[in-house]
Design an enzyme around this catalytic site. Structure first.
Site, short mmCIF file in Angstrom:
data_model
loop_
_atom_site.label_atom_id
_atom_site.label_comp_id
_atom_site.label_asym_id
_atom_site.label_seq_id
_atom_site.Cartn_x
_atom_site.Cartn_y
_atom_site.Cartn_z
N GLY A 54 0.83 -1.20 0.00
CA GLY A 54 0.00 0.00 0.00
C GLY A 54 0.86 1.24 0.00
O GLY A 54 2.01 1.21 0.47
N GLN A 84 3.07 9.93 0.75
CA GLN A 84 4.36 9.25 0.91
C GLN A 84 5.29 9.51 -0.27
O GLN A 84 6.50 9.27 -0.16
CB GLN A 84 4.15 7.74 1.08
N CYS A 140 5.87 -0.19 7.19
CA CYS A 140 5.55 0.98 6.37
C CYS A 140 6.74 1.35 5.52
O CYS A 140 7.87 1.36 6.00
CB CYS A 140 5.17 2.14 7.29
N LEU A 141 6.48 1.68 4.27
CA LEU A 141 7.56 2.08 3.37
C LEU A 141 8.21 3.39 3.82
O LEU A 141 9.36 3.66 3.49
CB LEU A 141 7.03 2.22 1.94
N HIS A 148 -4.52 1.76 7.68
CA HIS A 148 -3.11 2.20 7.76
C HIS A 148 -2.88 3.32 6.76
O HIS A 148 -2.31 4.36 7.10
CB HIS A 148 -2.19 1.00 7.48
N GLU A 149 -3.30 3.12 5.51
CA GLU A 149 -3.07 4.13 4.48
C GLU A 149 -3.91 5.38 4.71
O GLU A 149 -3.46 6.49 4.45
CB GLU A 149 -3.34 3.54 3.08
N HIS A 201 -2.18 7.78 6.90
CA HIS A 201 -1.23 8.63 6.19
C HIS A 201 -1.91 9.90 5.67
O HIS A 201 -1.33 10.99 5.71
CB HIS A 201 -0.60 7.90 5.00
#
Length: 172
Positions: free
Chosen positions: A46, A51, A94-95, A136-137, A140
């Site tokens: 994701g 991001q 997480c990226l 989660h996304e 962000h």
């Protein structure tokens, strides 16, 4: 399509609240295509637009887990409706917080409303990994990282390590 740079904590841009998208057009679809390519290259499941430094309410994901059977999904202006009282715990990563994983408790199910890649409104029920990933996304989009769900001690330790890694990388 292009692979974009993924912002890494503690970059302050990750704390921005993303703006709603006015309309789904070719430029937004190009952004979503870039985001998918970036997510797959990372690799991740994701990615939120913030991001990659774009403060718009856009998410891409693919929870299929199979490179040869990809199932990319795009969520524009997503909203969470009716989160369940029941919770589930998943180990999240997480990226934007590379190489750190920890368990996070979130609602086990939710209904989501969003515009898809073509700008069509969709409403669907999410559970399991989809429910966890969308929440989660969506965090962000509101300037929240998964480490914000951890204890202050764990969060501060992770942020200190990331800052140190960034200083070392910049010095070399």
């Amino acid at each position: 399509m292009a692979i974009r740079e993924i912002l890494v904590a503690p970059d302050p841009r990750l704390r921005q609240v993303s703006r709603p998208v006015e309309k789904v057009d070719d430029s937004l679809r190009a952004l979503m295509d870039d985001m998918l390519e970036t997510m797959y290259a990372a690799p991740g499941i994701g990615l939120a637009a913030i991001q990659v430094g774009v403060p718009l309410r856009v998410i891409v994901m693919d929870i299929s887990g199979e490179a040869d059977a990809r199932q990319p999904r795009c969520f524009v202006n997503p909203e969470i409706l009716d989160p369940s009282e029941e919770t589930a715990v998943y180990e999240e990563g997480c990226l934007s917080v590379p190489d750190y994983y920890d368990e996070v408790e979130r609602p086990a199910r939710c209904r989501i409303r969003y515009l898809d890649y073509d700008g069509e409104e969709k409403i669907e029920d999410a559970e399991g990994l989809l429910a966890t990933c969308i929440q989660h996304e969506m965090d962000h989009l509101n300037g929240v990282l998964f480490i914000d769900h951890l204890s202050r001690l764990k969060r501060d330790r992770i942020l200190r390590r990331l800052k140190k890694e960034q200083r070392l990388a910049a010095a070399s």
